[in-house]
Motif scaffolding. Sequence first.
Motif, short mmCIF file in Angstrom:
data_model
loop_
_atom_site.label_atom_id
_atom_site.label_comp_id
_atom_site.label_asym_id
_atom_site.label_seq_id
_atom_site.Cartn_x
_atom_site.Cartn_y
_atom_site.Cartn_z
N GLN A 1 1.01 -1.06 -0.06
CA GLN A 1 -0.06 0.13 -0.24
C GLN A 1 1.00 1.31 0.03
O GLN A 1 0.50 2.37 -0.58
N SER A 2 2.02 1.22 0.87
CA SER A 2 3.04 2.15 0.87
C SER A 2 3.47 2.54 -0.80
O SER A 2 3.82 3.72 -0.96
N GLU A 3 3.59 1.49 -1.62
CA GLU A 3 4.11 1.73 -2.80
C GLU A 3 2.96 2.09 -3.68
O GLU A 3 3.36 2.34 -5.11
N GLY A 4 1.81 2.01 -3.42
CA GLY A 4 0.80 2.50 -4.18
C GLY A 4 0.44 1.24 -4.95
O GLY A 4 -0.57 1.69 -5.97
N ILE A 5 0.60 0.21 -4.85
CA ILE A 5 -0.19 -0.98 -5.57
C ILE A 5 -1.59 -1.07 -5.38
O ILE A 5 -2.17 -1.24 -6.37
N TYR A 6 -2.09 -1.03 -4.05
CA TYR A 6 -3.68 -0.81 -3.87
C TYR A 6 -3.77 0.04 -2.58
O TYR A 6 -2.70 0.37 -1.76
N ASP A 7 -4.95 0.28 -2.42
CA ASP A 7 -5.37 1.19 -1.12
C ASP A 7 -5.93 0.28 -0.21
O ASP A 7 -6.09 -1.01 -0.12
N ASP A 8 -6.34 0.99 1.05
CA ASP A 8 -7.17 0.17 1.96
C ASP A 8 -8.28 -0.34 1.94
O ASP A 8 -8.81 -0.87 2.89
N HIS A 9 -8.80 -0.56 0.85
CA HIS A 9 -10.22 -1.12 0.27
C HIS A 9 -9.67 -2.72 0.22
O HIS A 9 -10.53 -3.57 0.00
N PHE A 10 -8.34 -2.90 0.11
CA PHE A 10 -8.09 -4.44 -0.37
C PHE A 10 -6.97 -4.99 0.50
O PHE A 10 -6.34 -4.01 1.26
N THR A 11 -6.95 -6.21 0.67
CA THR A 11 -6.00 -6.82 1.51
C THR A 11 -5.35 -7.93 0.75
O THR A 11 -6.02 -8.53 -0.14
N LEU A 12 -4.34 -8.33 0.94
CA LEU A 12 -3.47 -9.34 0.23
C LEU A 12 -3.88 -10.79 0.79
O LEU A 12 -3.78 -11.04 1.97
N ALA A 13 -4.69 -11.55 -0.19
CA ALA A 13 -5.32 -12.68 0.31
C ALA A 13 -4.16 -13.91 0.13
O ALA A 13 -4.03 -14.70 1.11
N THR A 14 -3.71 -13.96 -1.15
CA THR A 14 -2.66 -15.01 -1.54
C THR A 14 -1.99 -14.63 -2.71
O THR A 14 -2.55 -13.49 -3.44
N MET A 15 -1.07 -15.38 -3.28
CA MET A 15 -0.44 -15.08 -4.34
C MET A 15 0.16 -16.30 -5.25
O MET A 15 -0.16 -17.34 -4.84
N VAL A 16 0.16 -16.23 -6.40
CA VAL A 16 0.59 -17.43 -7.29
C VAL A 16 1.62 -17.12 -8.35
O VAL A 16 1.55 -16.04 -8.79
N ALA A 17 2.46 -18.11 -8.61
CA ALA A 17 3.45 -17.82 -9.57
C ALA A 17 3.38 -18.88 -10.81
O ALA A 17 2.55 -19.90 -10.63
#
Length: 221
Positions: free
Chosen positions: A182-198
């Motif tokens: 969020q500090s990098e501006g990737i998303y705002d506080d309406h979102f949270t990181l749930a998971t990731m995938v490669a």
Amino acid sequence: MSNEKRQQIIARYHFRHATKVFDDAKQINKEDMMTILEAARLSPSSFGMEPWQFVVVESDHIKQLIKKHSWGAKTKVEAASHFVLLLARTHEDVRFDSAYVKKHYLDELHYPKEVFEHMKDVIENFQKHDFHLFEDMRYLDDWSMKQTYLPLANMMSVAAELEIDSCPVEGFNRETLDHLLQSEGIYDDHFTLATMVAFGYRKKAPKPKQRRAFDDVVKWV
């Protein structure tokens, strides 16, 4: 459906495995990656709410940040062809009376107003009484994050159909990465990181898939 087609489907699921080491010399072509992402976009969600966003990480700076702060992504985020963040909308957006819910149904899905009002009542009853999600707003957050595992599974299945490897990643501190991204501006506080995938291509063949016996996990009643 022919037996041959059924065997082909199961073969794709035997092909899919959680790839730990990717071949960094191989890249997924644009058309295949767009197909994988389209499978995510078309995935089902509870009440058709679509409480998610998919972020394809291309920035080397962001990859380094993720690598530093995610033990599960260390060997994958740079070597994989593509790395995707699955974001879930937070409780402020997924509660029955939120501005997001109203805009989603009226402006995006074009529900008639009276249909939306009925839908809102149904969602309120579900959230408050069926699943007791209002006992703690964390429950609403968790409910939203659970939705993202549907597109996650669909993306990995479609990738396997395209003979592309994948690996889901939960190895991170969510609060830490939320703050940094969020500090990098990737998303705002309406979102949270749930998971990731490669996504990418395996560097070596995996061991044969092992699972519990069919009769241990499937019950007919």
